[in-house]
Design a protein around this motif. Sequence first.
Motif, PDB file in Angstrom:
ATOM      1  N   LEU A 431       0.831  -1.207   0.000  1.00  0.00           N
ATOM      2  CA  LEU A 431       0.000   0.000   0.000  1.00  0.00           C
ATOM      3  C   LEU A 431       0.865   1.256   0.000  1.00  0.00           C
ATOM      4  O   LEU A 431       0.555   2.251  -0.625  1.00  0.00           O
ATOM      5  N   LEU A 432       1.987   1.149   0.731  1.00  0.00           N
ATOM      6  CA  LEU A 432       2.832   2.328   0.931  1.00  0.00           C
ATOM      7  C   LEU A 432       4.248   2.047   0.471  1.00  0.00           C
ATOM      8  O   LEU A 432       4.685   0.904   0.430  1.00  0.00           O
ATOM      9  N   LEU A 458      -2.742  -2.753  10.463  1.00  0.00           N
ATOM     10  CA  LEU A 458      -1.287  -2.837  10.440  1.00  0.00           C
ATOM     11  C   LEU A 458      -0.619  -1.485  10.188  1.00  0.00           C
ATOM     12  O   LEU A 458       0.578  -1.321  10.425  1.00  0.00           O
ATOM     13  N   LEU A 459      -1.396  -0.540   9.666  1.00  0.00           N
ATOM     14  CA  LEU A 459      -0.820   0.768   9.320  1.00  0.00           C
ATOM     15  C   LEU A 459      -0.031   1.357  10.475  1.00  0.00           C
ATOM     16  O   LEU A 459       1.042   1.934  10.282  1.00  0.00           O
ATOM     17  N   ASP A 465       4.313  -3.369   5.571  1.00  0.00           N
ATOM     18  CA  ASP A 465       3.816  -4.712   5.269  1.00  0.00           C
ATOM     19  C   ASP A 465       2.385  -4.727   4.738  1.00  0.00           C
ATOM     20  O   ASP A 465       1.908  -5.765   4.282  1.00  0.00           O
ATOM     21  N   VAL A 466       1.704  -3.588   4.838  1.00  0.00           N
ATOM     22  CA  VAL A 466       0.303  -3.570   4.406  1.00  0.00           C
ATOM     23  C   VAL A 466       0.227  -3.730   2.894  1.00  0.00           C
ATOM     24  O   VAL A 466       0.884  -3.010   2.153  1.00  0.00           O
ATOM     25  N   LYS A 467      -0.553  -4.727   2.493  1.00  0.00           N
ATOM     26  CA  LYS A 467      -0.720  -4.944   1.057  1.00  0.00           C
ATOM     27  C   LYS A 467      -1.991  -4.259   0.579  1.00  0.00           C
ATOM     28  O   LYS A 467      -2.960  -4.103   1.327  1.00  0.00           O
ATOM     29  N   ALA A 468      -1.973  -3.869  -0.697  1.00  0.00           N
ATOM     30  CA  ALA A 468      -3.107  -3.146  -1.266  1.00  0.00           C
ATOM     31  C   ALA A 468      -3.843  -4.016  -2.272  1.00  0.00           C
ATOM     32  O   ALA A 468      -3.274  -4.961  -2.818  1.00  0.00           O
TER      33      ALA A 468
END
Lengths: 582, 582
Positions: A431-432, A458-459, A465-468
């Motif tokens: 995501l990031l 998780l942000l 590690d955050v997946k989008a």
Amino acid sequence: MYRSHNCGELRVSDVNKEVTLSGWVQRIKDRGILNWVVIRDRYGITQLLFDEERTPKELLEASKKLGREFVIQVKGTVIERESKTKNMATGDIEVLVSELQILNEAQTPPFTIEDETDGGEDLRMKYRYLDIRRNPVKDNLIFRHKVTMEVRKYLSDQSFIEVETPYLIKSTPEGARDFIVPSRMNEGQFYALPQSPQTFKQLLMVGGMDKYFQIVKCFRDEDLRADRQPEFTQIDCEMAFVEQEDVLNVFEGLTRHLLKEINGVEVGEFPRITYDEAMKKYGNDKPDIRFGMEFGELNDVARNKDFKIFNEAELVVGIAVPGAASYTRKEIDKLIDWVKRPQVGAMGMVYVKCNEDGTYKSSVDKFYDQEDLASWAKVTGANAGDLICVLSGPTNKVRAQLSALRMELAERQGLRKADEFAPLWVVDFPLLEWDEETERYHAMHHPFTSPKPGQIELLATQPGDVKANAYDLVLNGNEIGGGSIRIHDKQTQALMFDYLGFSPEEAKAQFGFLMDAFQYGAPPHGGIAFGLDRLVAILGGQETIRDFIAFPKNNSGRDVMIDAPADIDNEQLNELNIALKN
Amino acid sequence: MYRSHNCGELRVSDVNKEVTLSGWVQRIKDRGILNWVVIRDRYGITQLLFDEERTPKELLEASKKLGREFVIQVKGTVIERESKTKNMATGDIEVLVSELQILNEAQTPPFTIEDETDGGEDLRMKYRYLDIRRNPVKDNLIFRHKVTMEVRKYLSDQSFIEVETPYLIKSTPEGARDFIVPSRMNEGQFYALPQSPQTFKQLLMVGGMDKYFQIVKCFRDEDLRADRQPEFTQIDCEMAFVEQEDVLNVFEGLTRHLLKEINGVEVGEFPRITYDEAMKKYGNDKPDIRFGMEFGELNDVARNKDFKIFNEAELVVGIAVPGAASYTRKEIDKLIDWVKRPQVGAMGMVYVKCNEDGTYKSSVDKFYDQEDLASWAKVTGANAGDLICVLSGPTNKVRAQLSALRMELAERQGLRKADEFAPLWVVDFPLLEWDEETERYHAMHHPFTSPKPGQIELLATQPGDVKANAYDLVLNGNEIGGGSIRIHDKQTQALMFDYLGFSPEEAKAQFGFLMDAFQYGAPPHGGIAFGLDRLVAILGGQETIRDFIAFPKNNSGRDVMIDAPADIDNEQLNELNIALKN
């Protein structure tokens, strides 16, 4: 009437017809009592015959005074050629001319109007209108038209509606730099040109348009890397009530349709790999999978000896280059120089030749025996005749380096074939991404991309590690499309803006209308955008997008043909209430 | 998967199917033990049934808590309705709901999402994304899509190639005011947004593209009259090796195709009238010919009596209004007030009632006898029951006034029928028009328009009389397209620029690239541009172009939804080396 036929259509079946043709003089073959003139238009070329026996002498003389690129109109009779040529579609006939009119004279063009021209890039850009007369450029533009027609047809047949979104919008600090447009009627205020219709297409989903597309110009005021344009064209798409799977299916269908209709190529189901897997296997989130050469991670089999460089490296990773065991020492030295170039940045390269007799010869024979090297071959999938190239270092860096080497070697080995097409989806993007300069995370795709279900928590703790719900469509090593499932509720969107460092006020000022819209019943939605310029170039089997743009700009963002941008009158600036600072 | 069907497709043949639908809550009809919810998406509406007997009680209760515009997903069984309704396509069935999920809640919208909304223009513009949910707006956007698809299909089938021309071009002082874009990479210089791709399409003709079109945004920074937009869309077309006749034929074909495919209307060959004739017969260069009411010039039959006003007028001219003899004295007085309004500007109006018994009653019976009035009736083509309206004054002024009156009366008499289409060509426009403000002639069309053969010499002596190879396509009183055969040689173009007051240096600075291009073999060429926004509105039987634009701007050039234009950071201005003056 300027013509009865175009210059590409006359055949033997037209012999004896009286015809009128118009076009440009391509070539003149003066043979004294005969003169052949080849006339050209968009559709082809036709040979004209002026001969002393059958045409008036003045006409023959006049034909000899023609120059290259003169615009002429002729009337005459189609006759069968004595010496036919298969090199041109009209090669079986020629036109015996009875009347000749010069419609416009022409100066000698600054370069030859031939498939292989003597004109350099700069000259061709300055006289782009002449360059377009050349088949390679003309054909590219026609090809582009065919692609956009097919895209529109396919999407329209699937109930997508093309909706025009505005060009005069509002500047947002997020993403790349905007081009801005001073407003005269709203003194001191500015429009911005859209970097993409992102928010508008989301608003169309809130508005219930359900399936939207648009082939649309977008604008980014960035320092131009090679082959980037300040204005570029996107196939912009969005769908409501969809999950990632739905979007992928529709646009896999579109891409398959294009490959079939435009290239005559049938491709099966597109492979899908995750971003993590792509980075691990190819060191790259847009892998070219027309060829193998997948990464083999050698940590387990190469960090067990006294070779300090490997032992201290975070990652030791190699590829097997088919048929490259025959590289000479000199060639390999050059390759090592290549990976050490600052653009690649490796410290060095270890190689293993896989000899035809099953033995191995490596640059690190001092440290590794045949059995060791055999295990490297196994991990990288190397066969006899292959060359294994191994790099080592910090994981992310070494992957990028080996990816560059992989592409270079595939090119050298002729594995990147222009008429072969290997599409794939890369999914589950982070995501990031961390930005070294500002020392904070930025939205990798854009701030409207939704995190995978359950990951938003998780942000706070493991943002990296955050997946989008984000995906790219990759074709032959190029990202041709990218998209995501969007956030569609106000709370999550506010959370994202907050995380990305927008104050509530900033978020409201910039994207208030979108967050407002989310309060009135936004449907789940997602979409994708294709870079049309690149897509067309790749389908056309070429690399340079500039060759598929009628009037491209150069690397300084200049149109050298019309000489823009340019100075403007102070009067104009005054009306806009702005002034130059210096 | 969010849905198995859309909300517009279920029929009796689907009864007993298990379906999943997603959409917006349109209506809730709570009947205690029953609750009907109507769900809506782009494709239609479907009635959902929650009932105490067959659905769990909690589900029934939950359904009662839904609000208008909530986004929901339901699963259920298609059942036949007890009381069918023909008012909706899905009126024979309803869906007995077994599962309900709220995908997004919604605040009560600021206006009702119904065909007839309670929302005013301003509110609807601010919440345009909600306005788009309403059928009239949604249908207009879909209609626009259909029109553009048909345009592209037709032109592509005729070998036209759509070529994208640049948006970041160069400012030219000719014509309307440009929007400009400061360049960061070329400090102190500016791009301009195109008012049309005029020069680029001509360069494409020089480049041999032969047949070009583009559906393209154009920009004009003008003070906005009602129903003008700062950005608007053009169907831009150009052809090489053509005369006026060729262009007219192709685009008459396109228009006929659209009327047939989009409106199901077959129209015959388009009438053609000259500009002079149009002004004489209709006082207007874009006459609405769905109805007659042609001008009858009465100088010969009305200036032979003692009526001083007519005797001193340059032109006495009238129209016969069908069936308007029944207007009361009061209605006629109001009509006289109407023509005296500053927007029309007449001094007064003379009228003649053509009675059913063959007698006449006029406002000037003092001066004219029955025989005189009978001759007026003859000239204006009036029949028994008609009202003849007569204005007088200086020719150009009185024609404009009578034209306005003609349109107004046709409207009042119901003669401007939205489903009737009367196209025509207006040809032979003047090359130049006199500008009172600057006290000089300007190009009426644009400076690239060619004069009629042999007329260029008149420029020096009778500039106002020079006719151009220029034409307009008029539909129902609106100019929907206009174009011309262009100048294609450098000498004539230089002459035109000179005549229009450009110094050779100015001409070179502004249009040097075009004049240069003309030296390298420009073919004869011409084209046309259609205003897409207006064309679509007229084909859609409506007047307001704004209703056919997804995100229009208001009369101050503002997008009130996103609140643009807006202030921008000083940092951004600094980067561009510009500053606000105040």
